[in-house]
Design a protein around this motif. Structure first.
Motif, short mmCIF file in Angstrom:
data_model
loop_
_atom_site.label_atom_id
_atom_site.label_comp_id
_atom_site.label_asym_id
_atom_site.label_seq_id
_atom_site.Cartn_x
_atom_site.Cartn_y
_atom_site.Cartn_z
N GLN A 77 26.29 37.91 -10.16
CA GLN A 77 26.31 38.61 -11.43
C GLN A 77 27.66 39.30 -11.60
O GLN A 77 28.11 40.01 -10.72
CB GLN A 77 25.19 39.65 -11.49
CG GLN A 77 23.81 39.09 -11.30
CD GLN A 77 23.38 38.22 -12.47
OE1 GLN A 77 23.85 38.40 -13.59
NE2 GLN A 77 22.50 37.27 -12.20
N VAL A 78 28.27 39.06 -12.74
CA VAL A 78 29.57 39.63 -13.06
C VAL A 78 29.43 40.48 -14.32
O VAL A 78 28.71 40.10 -15.26
CB VAL A 78 30.62 38.53 -13.28
CG1 VAL A 78 31.96 39.14 -13.68
CG2 VAL A 78 30.79 37.70 -12.02
N GLN A 79 30.11 41.60 -14.33
CA GLN A 79 30.11 42.41 -15.52
C GLN A 79 31.48 43.03 -15.74
O GLN A 79 32.26 43.21 -14.81
CB GLN A 79 29.04 43.51 -15.46
CG GLN A 79 29.22 44.52 -14.36
CD GLN A 79 28.17 45.61 -14.40
OE1 GLN A 79 27.31 45.64 -15.28
NE2 GLN A 79 28.22 46.52 -13.44
N LEU A 80 31.75 43.34 -17.00
CA LEU A 80 32.96 44.04 -17.40
C LEU A 80 32.55 45.39 -17.95
O LEU A 80 31.67 45.48 -18.80
CB LEU A 80 33.71 43.26 -18.48
CG LEU A 80 34.12 41.82 -18.15
CD1 LEU A 80 34.80 41.19 -19.36
CD2 LEU A 80 35.05 41.79 -16.95
N VAL A 81 33.20 46.43 -17.48
CA VAL A 81 32.88 47.78 -17.91
C VAL A 81 34.13 48.42 -18.49
O VAL A 81 35.11 48.62 -17.78
CB VAL A 81 32.33 48.63 -16.75
CG1 VAL A 81 32.03 50.05 -17.24
CG2 VAL A 81 31.07 48.00 -16.18
N GLU A 82 34.07 48.75 -19.78
CA GLU A 82 35.18 49.39 -20.46
C GLU A 82 35.03 50.90 -20.46
O GLU A 82 33.91 51.42 -20.44
CB GLU A 82 35.29 48.90 -21.91
CG GLU A 82 35.50 47.42 -22.07
CD GLU A 82 34.29 46.72 -22.62
OE1 GLU A 82 34.47 45.77 -23.41
OE2 GLU A 82 33.16 47.11 -22.26
N ALA A 122 36.36 44.57 -13.88
CA ALA A 122 35.43 43.49 -13.61
C ALA A 122 34.87 43.63 -12.20
O ALA A 122 35.59 43.99 -11.27
CB ALA A 122 36.12 42.14 -13.75
N SER A 123 33.60 43.34 -12.06
CA SER A 123 32.97 43.41 -10.75
C SER A 123 31.91 42.33 -10.63
O SER A 123 31.40 41.83 -11.63
CB SER A 123 32.35 44.79 -10.51
OG SER A 123 31.32 45.06 -11.45
N GLY A 124 31.58 41.99 -9.41
CA GLY A 124 30.57 40.99 -9.15
C GLY A 124 31.10 39.81 -8.36
O GLY A 124 32.08 39.93 -7.63
N ASN A 125 30.44 38.68 -8.54
CA ASN A 125 30.76 37.49 -7.77
C ASN A 125 31.91 36.73 -8.40
O ASN A 125 31.73 35.70 -9.04
CB ASN A 125 29.53 36.60 -7.64
CG ASN A 125 28.40 37.28 -6.89
OD1 ASN A 125 28.64 38.06 -5.98
ND2 ASN A 125 27.17 36.97 -7.27
N ILE A 126 33.09 37.26 -8.21
CA ILE A 126 34.30 36.71 -8.82
C ILE A 126 35.17 36.07 -7.76
O ILE A 126 35.52 36.69 -6.77
CB ILE A 126 35.10 37.81 -9.54
CG1 ILE A 126 34.24 38.45 -10.63
CG2 ILE A 126 36.38 37.23 -10.13
CD1 ILE A 126 34.85 39.70 -11.21
#
Length: 121
Positions: A1-6, A24-28
């Motif tokens: 799961q990847v997400q971007l947090v502004e 950006a965080s998660g499985n990148i």
């Protein structure tokens, strides 16, 4: 799961400045191009600035000389420094990233939830 947090949006007076951040965080596996878009009420979403991994920026003509996009690849974070803000730039600002996810090395495109920037007295 990847997400971007502004973060970093808010209320600012005309001529003022704000700095937006998007992490950006998660499985990148790898992040490619990152960018900032904005969408004002009743208008289409438009590109504000983008940046490739090597650091070359691209700007909308309307923000050249006032905005600066940068990124920290080690932190998977992109920034947008906005100076001399104008009332017509009131909009939701959205982070976008093209990246390769794990475990299948899949090319993905993802949007953040947005952060509101209001330029007003």
């Amino acid at each position: 799961q990847v997400q971007l947090v502004e973060s970093g949006g808010g209320l600012v007076q005309p001529g003022g400045s704000l700095r937006l951040s998007c992490a950006a965080s998660g499985n990148i596996l790898k992040i490619n191009t990152m960018g900032w878009y904005r969408q004002a009420a009743g208008k289409e979403r438009e590109l504000v600035a983008s940046i490739v991994p090597g650091g070359r920026p691209n700007y909308a003509d309307s923000v050249k000389g006032r905005f600066t996009i940068s990124r920290d690849n080690a932190k998977n974070t992109v920034y947008l420094q906005m100076n001399s803000l104008k009332p017509e730039e009131t909009a939701g600002y959205y982070c976008n990233a093209d990246f390769i996810s794990t475990p299948r090395a899949t090319l993905c495109d993802l949007w953040g939830q947005g952060t509101q920037v209001t330029v007003s007295t």
